[in-house]
Design a protein around this motif. Structure first.
Motif, PDB file in Angstrom:
ATOM      1  N   ALA A 170      -1.117 -11.252   5.378  1.00 22.93           N
ATOM      2  CA  ALA A 170      -0.009 -10.981   6.301  1.00 22.93           C
ATOM      3  C   ALA A 170      -0.538 -10.657   7.701  1.00 22.93           C
ATOM      4  O   ALA A 170       0.013 -11.143   8.701  1.00 22.93           O
ATOM      5  N   ASN A 171      -1.597  -9.878   7.773  1.00 22.03           N
ATOM      6  CA  ASN A 171      -2.184  -9.556   9.078  1.00 22.03           C
ATOM      7  C   ASN A 171      -2.719 -10.811   9.762  1.00 22.03           C
ATOM      8  O   ASN A 171      -2.530 -10.998  10.970  1.00 22.03           O
ATOM      9  N   PHE A 174       0.296 -16.480  14.260  1.00 20.72           N
ATOM     10  CA  PHE A 174       1.629 -16.977  14.605  1.00 20.72           C
ATOM     11  C   PHE A 174       2.389 -16.058  15.557  1.00 20.72           C
ATOM     12  O   PHE A 174       3.593 -16.182  15.704  1.00 20.72           O
ATOM     13  N   ILE A 175       1.668 -15.153  16.211  1.00 27.23           N
ATOM     14  CA  ILE A 175       2.299 -14.217  17.131  1.00 27.23           C
ATOM     15  C   ILE A 175       3.026 -14.988  18.235  1.00 27.23           C
ATOM     16  O   ILE A 175       2.525 -15.966  18.769  1.00 27.23           O
ATOM     17  N   GLY A 176       4.246 -14.565  18.509  1.00 23.61           N
ATOM     18  CA  GLY A 176       5.036 -15.182  19.558  1.00 23.61           C
ATOM     19  C   GLY A 176       5.748 -16.465  19.172  1.00 23.61           C
ATOM     20  O   GLY A 176       6.515 -17.010  19.965  1.00 23.61           O
ATOM     21  N   LEU A 178       5.361  -8.657   6.242  1.00 22.16           N
ATOM     22  CA  LEU A 178       5.726  -9.477   7.397  1.00 22.16           C
ATOM     23  C   LEU A 178       7.101  -9.090   7.929  1.00 22.16           C
ATOM     24  O   LEU A 178       7.949  -8.622   7.173  1.00 22.16           O
ATOM     25  N   PRO A 179       7.340  -9.339   9.222  1.00 23.82           N
ATOM     26  CA  PRO A 179       8.676  -9.087   9.778  1.00 23.82           C
ATOM     27  C   PRO A 179       9.712  -9.995   9.115  1.00 23.82           C
ATOM     28  O   PRO A 179       9.380 -11.042   8.565  1.00 23.82           O
ATOM     29  N   GLN A 180      10.962  -9.592   9.200  1.00 26.09           N
ATOM     30  CA  GLN A 180      12.041 -10.336   8.546  1.00 26.09           C
ATOM     31  C   GLN A 180      12.249 -11.726   9.129  1.00 26.09           C
ATOM     32  O   GLN A 180      12.882 -12.559   8.501  1.00 26.09           O
TER      33      GLN A 180
END
Length: 144
Positions: free
Chosen positions: A17-18, A24-26, A50-52
């Motif tokens: 996940a990290n 995939f940031i942004g 991970l974020p939703q």
């Protein structure tokens, strides 16, 4: 044979996940495809961290990320990355040095049944040769 526990799975899932968040940031749309069977619980474990906005999809052609539980022979990874070369592939376990049994496998016997499927894929065995090999193995085991 190594029996993995839930804590070991979650440690690996958090690492993935990290890495996913770093890569995939942004990005507005991130879609995850879970390889059927073992990849499904693996993907759910990863998604806990991970974020939703990260969504599971049922079609690998829409995915930026592919998740499986294990890379053993490498055949599944090879096939899926040929079908979707733009997706990034992740697995909880890469090339283990011993047989691995995941917490979601019902038993070591079920894990061994999966071994036959992996052998079939790795060697490209036709169904009739595969069935004959499986029958011979079961006959040998019964005689022990």
């Amino acid at each position: 044979m190594k029996f993995l526990n839930h804590n070991e799975i979650m440690i690996s899932a958090k690492k993935i996940a990290n890495e996913i968040q770093d890569r995939f940031i942004g990005q507005d749309e991130v879609f995850i495809y879970a390889i059927p069977r073992g990849g499904i619980p693996a993907a759910y474990a990863v998604m806990c961290f991970l974020p939703q906005e990260y969504k599971l999809v049922e079609d690998d052609t829409f995915a930026n990320i592919i998740i499986d539980d294990i890379v053993d022979s490498g055949e599944t990874k090879r096939k899926i990355t040929e079908l979707n070369p733009s997706a990034t592939f992740f697995a909880l376990i890469e090339k283990p040095s011993e047989w691995v049994v995941f917490p979601w496998e019902s038993s070591a016997d079920a894990s061994i049944e999966d071994a036959f499927i992996r052998l079939k894929q790795f060697y490209g065995l036709a169904d009739e040769k595969f069935d004959a090999l499986k029958d011979q193995f079961h006959n040998i085991i019964e005689k022990l």
